[in-house]
Design a protein around this motif. Structure first.
Motif, PDB file in Angstrom:
ATOM      1  N   GLU A 110       0.808  -1.214  -0.004  1.00  0.00           N
ATOM      2  CA  GLU A 110       0.003   0.118   0.066  1.00  0.00           C
ATOM      3  C   GLU A 110       0.918   1.266  -0.028  1.00  0.00           C
ATOM      4  O   GLU A 110       1.873   1.367   0.560  1.00  0.00           O
ATOM      5  N   GLN A 111       0.526   2.322  -0.821  1.00  0.00           N
ATOM      6  CA  GLN A 111       1.297   3.342  -0.902  1.00  0.00           C
ATOM      7  C   GLN A 111       0.523   4.500  -0.422  1.00  0.00           C
ATOM      8  O   GLN A 111      -0.218   5.270  -1.091  1.00  0.00           O
ATOM      9  N   LEU A 112       0.368   4.524   0.860  1.00  0.00           N
ATOM     10  CA  LEU A 112      -0.338   5.460   1.517  1.00  0.00           C
ATOM     11  C   LEU A 112       0.446   6.771   1.948  1.00  0.00           C
ATOM     12  O   LEU A 112       1.307   6.782   2.258  1.00  0.00           O
ATOM     13  N   PRO A 113      -0.268   8.088   1.810  1.00  0.00           N
ATOM     14  CA  PRO A 113       0.476   9.236   1.974  1.00  0.00           C
ATOM     15  C   PRO A 113       0.697   9.174   3.703  1.00  0.00           C
ATOM     16  O   PRO A 113      -0.206   8.669   4.498  1.00  0.00           O
ATOM     17  N   ALA A 114       1.727   9.727   4.178  1.00  0.00           N
ATOM     18  CA  ALA A 114       2.148   9.978   5.695  1.00  0.00           C
ATOM     19  C   ALA A 114       0.735  10.452   6.223  1.00  0.00           C
ATOM     20  O   ALA A 114       0.424  10.044   7.335  1.00  0.00           O
ATOM     21  N   GLU A 115       0.140  11.425   5.796  1.00  0.00           N
ATOM     22  CA  GLU A 115      -1.134  12.133   6.375  1.00  0.00           C
ATOM     23  C   GLU A 115      -2.176  11.148   6.585  1.00  0.00           C
ATOM     24  O   GLU A 115      -2.761  11.157   7.476  1.00  0.00           O
ATOM     25  N   ALA A 116      -2.422  10.191   5.761  1.00  0.00           N
ATOM     26  CA  ALA A 116      -3.454   9.175   6.004  1.00  0.00           C
ATOM     27  C   ALA A 116      -3.058   8.246   7.085  1.00  0.00           C
ATOM     28  O   ALA A 116      -3.644   7.873   7.852  1.00  0.00           O
ATOM     29  N   LEU A 117      -1.860   7.870   6.981  1.00  0.00           N
ATOM     30  CA  LEU A 117      -1.319   7.052   8.269  1.00  0.00           C
ATOM     31  C   LEU A 117      -1.443   7.550   9.581  1.00  0.00           C
ATOM     32  O   LEU A 117      -1.784   7.223  10.595  1.00  0.00           O
ATOM     33  N   GLU A 118      -1.038   8.925   9.574  1.00  0.00           N
ATOM     34  CA  GLU A 118      -1.044   9.788  10.670  1.00  0.00           C
ATOM     35  C   GLU A 118      -2.561   9.960  11.138  1.00  0.00           C
ATOM     36  O   GLU A 118      -2.795   9.913  12.524  1.00  0.00           O
ATOM     37  N   GLU A 119      -3.535  10.141  10.158  1.00  0.00           N
ATOM     38  CA  GLU A 119      -4.723  10.072  10.491  1.00  0.00           C
ATOM     39  C   GLU A 119      -5.252   8.948  11.412  1.00  0.00           C
ATOM     40  O   GLU A 119      -6.074   8.792  12.097  1.00  0.00           O
ATOM     41  N   MET A 120      -4.998   7.740  10.634  1.00  0.00           N
ATOM     42  CA  MET A 120      -5.316   6.395  11.276  1.00  0.00           C
ATOM     43  C   MET A 120      -4.857   6.292  12.551  1.00  0.00           C
ATOM     44  O   MET A 120      -5.716   5.848  13.516  1.00  0.00           O
ATOM     45  N   ILE A 121      -3.544   6.766  12.895  1.00  0.00           N
ATOM     46  CA  ILE A 121      -3.061   6.958  14.427  1.00  0.00           C
ATOM     47  C   ILE A 121      -3.933   7.678  15.297  1.00  0.00           C
ATOM     48  O   ILE A 121      -4.270   7.277  16.194  1.00  0.00           O
ATOM     49  N   ALA A 122      -4.318   8.829  14.665  1.00  0.00           N
ATOM     50  CA  ALA A 122      -5.050   9.924  15.418  1.00  0.00           C
ATOM     51  C   ALA A 122      -6.447   9.456  15.992  1.00  0.00           C
ATOM     52  O   ALA A 122      -6.702   9.577  17.031  1.00  0.00           O
ATOM     53  N   ARG A 123      -7.073   8.757  14.967  1.00  0.00           N
ATOM     54  CA  ARG A 123      -8.394   8.263  15.265  1.00  0.00           C
ATOM     55  C   ARG A 123      -8.509   7.070  16.420  1.00  0.00           C
ATOM     56  O   ARG A 123      -9.356   6.856  17.026  1.00  0.00           O
TER      57      ARG A 123
END
Length: 163
Positions: free
Chosen positions: A125-138
């Motif tokens: 998966e090539q997810l942008p860092a922002e998307a991964l950060e959002e996953m962690i934040a949730r």
């Protein structure tokens, strides 16, 4: 999806999100090799065996359920019922902990952005860092930028995900 007239709304069930129904439909379509919108339990069983998933307890239970149904082909509604019954069973803390450890490869006791990036990369998966950060934040209850085992357990056992 196999048919352009297919609609997830036709299969709505309490507690099931649209994306969950669509994921099960994608799996159904993989097993529906002849495009009849029916899966023969024998084909499903041989597919599971060829993927060497027999030791997985949920898969084992699904195969047992299929054997009880006999040789009757399953339409998508029946397949969805079987799959969601298994998805709905509560994961034990031990099961969730095993998955948590797959993410927490550096054994820090939490899932960090670094861990999530590694997992995404391993899955292709090539997810942008922002998307991964959002996953962690949730998932991060105390907003410290890391997902603890408790955070992860809550996330994995709740029926709907935070937005």
């Amino acid at each position: 999806m196999a048919s352009s007239s297919w609609s997830w709304k036709r299969y709505e069930r309490p507690g099931l999100m649209q994306d969950e129904i669509e994921e099960v439909k994608a799996a159904f379509d993989l097993f529906d090799v002849d495009g009849t919108q029916r899966i023969h339990p024998r084909d499903l069983k041989s597919c599971v065996q060829s993927l060497n998933l027999r030791r997985n307890q949920v898969v084992h239970q699904i195969l047992s359920d299929l054997e009880r149904l006999g040789a009757k082909p399953l339409d998508f509604g029946a397949f969805l019922d079987i799959m969601t019954a298994k998805m709905g069973e509560r994961d034990t803390r031990e099961d969730v902990s095993k998955v948590f450890r797959l993410f927490d490869d550096d054994r820090t006791g939490s899932i960090t952005l670094k861990n999530l990036k590694r997992v995404a990369r391993e899955l292709g998966e090539q997810l942008p860092a922002e998307a991964l950060e959002e996953m962690i934040a949730r998932a991060d209850a105390d907003a410290d930028g890391e997902v603890t085992m408790d955070d992860f357990y809550v996330l994995m056992t709740q029926k709907s995900f935070p937005y």
